[in-house]
Structure formats: structure tokens, C-alpha cells
Write a protein that holds these residues in place. Structure first.
Motif, PDB file in Angstrom:
ATOM      1  N   GLY A  11       0.791  -1.217   0.000  1.00 32.40           N
ATOM      2  CA  GLY A  11       0.000   0.000   0.000  1.00 32.40           C
ATOM      3  C   GLY A  11       0.821   1.262   0.000  1.00 32.40           C
ATOM      4  N   CYS A  12       2.115   1.198  -0.262  1.00 29.51           N
ATOM      5  CA  CYS A  12       2.906   2.414  -0.209  1.00 29.51           C
ATOM      6  C   CYS A  12       2.693   3.239  -1.457  1.00 29.51           C
ATOM      7  N   SER A  13       2.980   4.504  -1.357  1.00 34.06           N
ATOM      8  CA  SER A  13       2.869   5.398  -2.509  1.00 34.06           C
ATOM      9  C   SER A  13       4.226   5.930  -2.839  1.00 34.06           C
ATOM     10  N   GLN A  14       4.355   6.596  -3.968  1.00 31.71           N
ATOM     11  CA  GLN A  14       5.652   7.110  -4.369  1.00 31.71           C
ATOM     12  C   GLN A  14       6.133   8.196  -3.430  1.00 31.71           C
ATOM     13  N   SER A  15       5.252   8.837  -2.744  1.00 27.11           N
ATOM     14  CA  SER A  15       5.661   9.912  -1.863  1.00 27.11           C
ATOM     15  C   SER A  15       5.756   9.480  -0.415  1.00 27.11           C
ATOM     16  N   ALA A  16       5.270   8.271  -0.102  1.00 27.64           N
ATOM     17  CA  ALA A  16       5.254   7.846   1.300  1.00 27.64           C
ATOM     18  C   ALA A  16       5.502   6.370   1.401  1.00 27.64           C
ATOM     19  N   ASN A  69       0.730  -0.066  -4.974  1.00 27.38           N
ATOM     20  CA  ASN A  69       0.120   1.178  -5.422  1.00 27.38           C
ATOM     21  C   ASN A  69       0.672   1.545  -6.801  1.00 27.38           C
ATOM     22  N   PRO A  70      -0.175   1.887  -7.792  1.00 26.57           N
ATOM     23  CA  PRO A  70       0.338   2.174  -9.138  1.00 26.57           C
ATOM     24  C   PRO A  70       1.194   3.416  -9.220  1.00 26.57           C
ATOM     25  N   GLY A  71       1.009   4.360  -8.292  1.00 22.66           N
ATOM     26  CA  GLY A  71       1.772   5.605  -8.364  1.00 22.66           C
ATOM     27  C   GLY A  71       1.284   6.491  -9.496  1.00 22.66           C
ATOM     28  N   GLU A  72       1.860   7.679  -9.594  1.00 19.96           N
ATOM     29  CA  GLU A  72       1.424   8.641 -10.597  1.00 19.96           C
ATOM     30  C   GLU A  72       1.680   8.166 -12.026  1.00 19.96           C
ATOM     31  N   ASP A  73       2.740   7.389 -12.218  1.00 15.20           N
ATOM     32  CA  ASP A  73       3.074   6.932 -13.564  1.00 15.20           C
ATOM     33  C   ASP A  73       2.472   5.567 -13.896  1.00 15.20           C
ATOM     34  N   GLY A  74       1.778   4.952 -12.935  1.00 17.20           N
ATOM     35  CA  GLY A  74       1.132   3.668 -13.179  1.00 17.20           C
ATOM     36  C   GLY A  74       2.077   2.502 -13.344  1.00 17.20           C
ATOM     37  N   LEU A  75       3.329   2.633 -12.888  1.00 19.46           N
ATOM     38  CA  LEU A  75       4.331   1.588 -13.084  1.00 19.46           C
ATOM     39  C   LEU A  75       4.482   0.668 -11.872  1.00 19.46           C
ATOM     40  N   TYR A  76       3.758   0.915 -10.813  1.00 21.01           N
ATOM     41  CA  TYR A  76       3.789   0.061  -9.628  1.00 21.01           C
ATOM     42  C   TYR A  76       5.205  -0.129  -9.078  1.00 21.01           C
ATOM     43  N   MET A  77       5.972   0.926  -9.103  1.00 26.44           N
ATOM     44  CA  MET A  77       7.303   0.867  -8.503  1.00 26.44           C
ATOM     45  C   MET A  77       7.690   2.260  -8.031  1.00 26.44           C
ATOM     46  N   GLN A  81      13.459  -3.856  -9.094  1.00 28.26           N
ATOM     47  CA  GLN A  81      12.294  -4.731  -8.927  1.00 28.26           C
ATOM     48  C   GLN A  81      11.247  -4.536 -10.021  1.00 28.26           C
ATOM     49  N   LEU A  82      11.398  -3.527 -10.868  1.00 30.26           N
ATOM     50  CA  LEU A  82      10.716  -3.370 -12.152  1.00 30.26           C
ATOM     51  C   LEU A  82       9.260  -2.929 -12.093  1.00 30.26           C
ATOM     52  N   GLY A  83       8.376  -3.650 -11.366  1.00 25.05           N
ATOM     53  CA  GLY A  83       6.951  -3.339 -11.480  1.00 25.05           C
ATOM     54  C   GLY A  83       6.499  -3.544 -12.917  1.00 25.05           C
ATOM     55  N   ARG A  84       5.830  -2.534 -13.494  1.00 25.37           N
ATOM     56  CA  ARG A  84       5.413  -2.628 -14.892  1.00 25.37           C
ATOM     57  C   ARG A  84       6.390  -1.947 -15.843  1.00 25.37           C
ATOM     58  N   ASP A  85       7.486  -1.444 -15.325  1.00 22.63           N
ATOM     59  CA  ASP A  85       8.485  -0.818 -16.186  1.00 22.63           C
ATOM     60  C   ASP A  85       9.301  -1.905 -16.878  1.00 22.63           C
ATOM     61  N   THR A  86      10.056  -1.510 -17.915  1.00 19.87           N
ATOM     62  CA  THR A  86      10.905  -2.465 -18.615  1.00 19.87           C
ATOM     63  C   THR A  86      12.264  -2.563 -17.934  1.00 19.87           C
ATOM     64  N   ILE A  87      12.937  -3.673 -18.159  1.00 17.31           N
ATOM     65  CA  ILE A  87      14.280  -3.840 -17.605  1.00 17.31           C
ATOM     66  C   ILE A  87      15.200  -2.741 -18.122  1.00 17.31           C
ATOM     67  N   VAL A  99      -0.577  -6.959 -10.496  1.00 13.09           N
ATOM     68  CA  VAL A  99      -0.023  -6.147  -9.411  1.00 13.09           C
ATOM     69  C   VAL A  99       1.147  -6.907  -8.784  1.00 13.09           C
ATOM     70  N   PRO A 100       2.306  -6.257  -8.613  1.00 15.28           N
ATOM     71  CA  PRO A 100       3.435  -6.935  -7.972  1.00 15.28           C
ATOM     72  C   PRO A 100       3.068  -7.427  -6.577  1.00 15.28           C
ATOM     73  N   GLY A 101       3.460  -8.630  -6.277  1.00 15.44           N
ATOM     74  CA  GLY A 101       3.168  -9.202  -4.968  1.00 15.44           C
ATOM     75  C   GLY A 101       1.857  -9.948  -4.913  1.00 15.44           C
ATOM     76  N   GLU A 102       0.916  -9.562  -5.758  1.00 16.36           N
ATOM     77  CA  GLU A 102      -0.341 -10.292  -5.869  1.00 16.36           C
ATOM     78  C   GLU A 102      -0.291 -11.263  -7.046  1.00 16.36           C
ATOM     79  N   ASN A 103       0.448 -10.888  -8.083  1.00 18.01           N
ATOM     80  CA  ASN A 103       0.653 -11.748  -9.253  1.00 18.01           C
ATOM     81  C   ASN A 103       2.139 -12.021  -9.407  1.00 18.01           C
ATOM     82  N   LEU A 104       2.475 -13.255  -9.721  1.00 18.45           N
ATOM     83  CA  LEU A 104       3.871 -13.619  -9.917  1.00 18.45           C
ATOM     84  C   LEU A 104       4.362 -13.061 -11.248  1.00 18.45           C
ATOM     85  N   GLY A 105       5.468 -12.335 -11.219  1.00 21.37           N
ATOM     86  CA  GLY A 105       5.996 -11.713 -12.427  1.00 21.37           C
ATOM     87  C   GLY A 105       6.738 -12.683 -13.328  1.00 21.37           C
TER      88      GLY A 105
END
Length: 370
Positions: A21-26, A180-188, A215-221, A252-258
Motif C-alpha cells: 500500500g505504499c505510494s511514491q511519496s510515502a 500502489n500504481p503511483g502517478e506513472d502507473g508503473l507500480y514501482m 524490482q521493475l513493477g510494470r516498467d521495462t528492464i 499487481v506486484p506481490g499479488e501476481n507472480l511476475g
């Protein structure tokens, strides 16, 4: 959060690294320096660490922890009976013959064309992020206390295997996957430059290595690797890729295996290799984290280069017997170049000793503690 994932004949547990549940700012549990004096000091360190101050940047910048005069060769630490039984503790019904002699770190049939740190040494690292105790040991201690403990742990491996003295390393999570997807929706969430600079300076001052983990999230390597380029140009900085946190649209990272494709990992390896070559840097290491076979597709595409050593690191916490079995399947049975092994101080049952870690076939060239 814990999930059991079938990996061949073993069960591996997803590391609980995510900040729920963390956000990019907290996203941190500890606060950044808020005084002007602390901020100025941090900025001064940042400017120093990013400069290429090394007169000979192609020369290695690390120092292994030397063993004592009383240290004995690795084989002498085990009885003949122990050596005969070692493969049985790992194979779990598979072949019980060693693929390489006890203590050898190169996997069967592999070569190392570099002059990288793993050719004659082992790396022992502490893993985590300074703002969360849940993500590893970096969040539990001050930088100074951390280095003291890391050096002690590293020395234990040098004492046990004096022919391959170990190098201390800090493995800092440079991008944290989050729910949390964050402002850019990348979940990281990217770790701040101030934090990276602080640990880069710590590594430099102690002749240690800094490994930046993504850890990537939805961003590319490649996006993540390129974002760290200024740090990867430092002679003592290396790369790690946490593959299980790379998710697709709708996941979602942590809920779905990447999942990652081996070709995408290889793009990063080639990029780091070219970076080292073009900038006359010491040869680099790229660590690929994996705890289940299904996470990396097309693994055969992952190969070392003339400038990069590659480690396939077996992650996952839990019962020691299952961890050994996981290493056998993911490293021994699918050789690339070097094997790595993660040890959890608080979640393993029991915590394997350095002696037990080095029984593995091949012996891990990289051991990281969380």
C-alpha cells in the motif's frame, strides 16, 4: 505476504519485499534528513560519488577480506563422509553425483572470459532498502553498523575458503515494486539519489561493491537499467534484476507472480557490457534473481560476455532442504555461469551456515543475506 509456488520438486516462498500500500511519496519507514546541514552533507557526498575520481578506472576498486593465517583449504573443513553425502542433501531424487569438484564456483561447462570479481573471489552481500526492515538487513542497521556486520559475515567465507577470499557488497534495492500504481502507473518507487549516493560512498570508503537491484513493477528492464547508468559507470557498482516483480497490464506486484523473457535480461547484460567496454571500466557482474522456474522464460538466452559475469541467484526463504533442492533445479540443472544463493536471517528454517552453503554444487560464487 507469503505464497507457495511449485518449482519442479520444491516449494519456494515469494520474498516479502514489497511495501504494502505504499505510494511514491510515502513508502519509507524512516525519514530522509530534514536539516539543512544534513542535506548539504548529502549533496556534497552525491557530487563526490558521481565523479570519476579514479586515476585508473579500469582497475578493480574492491578489496577482499583476507583470511587469517590459520585458515585451512575448503576441503579440509569436511570429513570424507560429509563429502560423500553432500550431493544427497541437494539432489532429492535427482543425480547424486557432483557436477564439479567441491568448492568450484564455475558451473559445469562454463567459462569466465572476464577479469571480474568472481573469477578469483566470492561476493557476500547484504540486501535491502534503508527505509524498511521488512525488505532486508539494510533497513535494520545504521550504515556504519551494517558494514561491521557485513565484514564479519564476509570474513566467515574467507576463513572457510581461503583460496577464494570473499568481497563485501551492499545490494541496495534501487527501485521498489509496490502495490500502489503511483502517478506513472508503473507500480514501482525509485530509491532517492541521496540514498544511492550514501551507500555508493559507503561502499567506496570500505573497498566494497555496491549492487543496485531493480524490482521493475510494470516498467521495462532496460528503462530501469538506463535510469541507473550514471551509477553503473562507477567502477565498483554492479546490477541485479529481481525478475519476480515484473508484471503486465492488469497485474499487481506481490499479488501476481511476475515473468521476464531471457532475451530482455540479455539486453541488459549486453548494455552493461558495452558500458564497461566503452568507459574502460572494470568488468561487471549482473545478478539475476529467481526462485521459481516459471519466472524466467527462454533462460538459455542469458549468457555472460567478455565484460560481464552472470549469476543466477536462487531466492526464496523457508526450509533448508527445500532451498537446497531449489538451488539444484534452478542453478545446477540449468547452468549459465555462476550460482548465487540467498540466506534469510529471520525466515529460514534453520539458517544455513557458510559451511552448508558451500556444500552446494556448484559452490555459490555469490551469497546474499536478507
Amino acid at each position: 505476504m507469503k505464497k507457495l509456488i511449485k518449482a519442479g520438486a520444491c516449494l519456494a516462498v515469494i520474498p516479502a519485499l514489497l511495501l504494502a500500500g505504499c505510494s511514491q511519496s510515502a513508502s519509507s519507514e524512516k525519514q530522509e534528513p530534514d536539516s539543512k546541514e544534513e542535506s548539504a552533507h548529502t549533496s556534497e557526498k552525491q557530487n563526490d560519488a558521481t565523479k570519476d575520481e579514479t586515476k585508473n578506472p579500469s582497475e578493480p576498486s574492491y578489496q577482499a577480506i583476507e583470511p587469517s593465517d590459520a585458515a585451512q583449504p575448503l576441503k579440509s573443513n569436511y570429513s570424507s563422509k560429509q563429502q560423500a553425502e553432500m550431493p544427497l542433501t541437494e539432489a532429492h531424487g535427482d543425480s547424486t553425483e557432483r557436477s564439479v569438484p567441491l568448492g568450484q564456483t564455475l558451473e559445469k561447462g562454463a567459462e569466465d572470459q572476464t577479469e571480474g570479481p568472481l573469477k578469483n573471489n566470492r561476493i557476500v552481500s547484504y540486501y535491502g532498502n534503508p527505509h524498511s526492515e521488512n525488505m532486508g538487513i539494510l533497513g535494520e542497521y545504521s550504515p556504519e553498523d551494517l558494514m561491521d556486520k557485513l565484514k564479519d559475515q564476509t570474513k566467515a567465507y574467507s576463513e572457510l575458503d581461503p583460496e577464494r577470499p570473499a568481497i563485501p557488497a551492499i545490494e541496495l534495492i534501487a527501485t521498489v515494486a509496490q502495490r500502489n500504481p503511483g502517478e506513472d502507473g508503473l507500480y514501482m518507487h525509485p530509491t532517492s539519489d541521496e540514498d544511492i549516493e550514501r551507500y555508493a560512498e559507503l561502499a567506496k570508503e570500505n573497498d566494497a561493491l555496491l549492487i543496485l537491484d531493480v524490482q521493475l513493477g510494470r516498467d521495462t528492464i532496460m528503462n530501469q537499467v538506463k535510469s541507473l547508468e550514471k551509477y553503473l559507470k562507477l567502477p565498483y557498482v554492479h546490477l541485479a534484476i529481481d525478475t519476480e516483480f515484473h508484471v503486465e497490464e492488469g497485474q499487481v506486484p506481490g499479488e501476481n507472480l511476475g515473468h521476464v523473457d531471457g532475451e530482455k535480461v540479455q539486453e541488459a547484460i549486453d548494455y552493461v557490457s558495452n558500458l564497461a567496454s566503452e568507459n574502460e571500466l572494470p568488468d561487471k557482474v549482473v545478478i539475476v534473481h529467481q526462485f521459481a522456474d516459471m519466472i524466467i522464460n527462454n533462460k538459455e538466452a542469458i549468457q555472460p560476455t567478455k565484460n560481464v559475469e552472470v549469476v543466477l541467484n536462487n531466492d526464496g526463504h523457508g526450509i533448508a532442504a527445500l532451498k537446497r533442492s531449489g538451488y539444484h533445479q534452478l542453478v545446477h540443472n540449468q547452468p549459465i555461469q555462476y550460482g548465487g544463493f540467498k540466506v534469510f536471517y529471520k525466515k529460514d528454517e534453520p539458517v544455513m551456515t557458510p559451511e552448508e552453503v558451500l556444500e552446494l554444487d556448484p559452490a555459490p560464487a555469490f551469497v546474499n543475506y536478507q
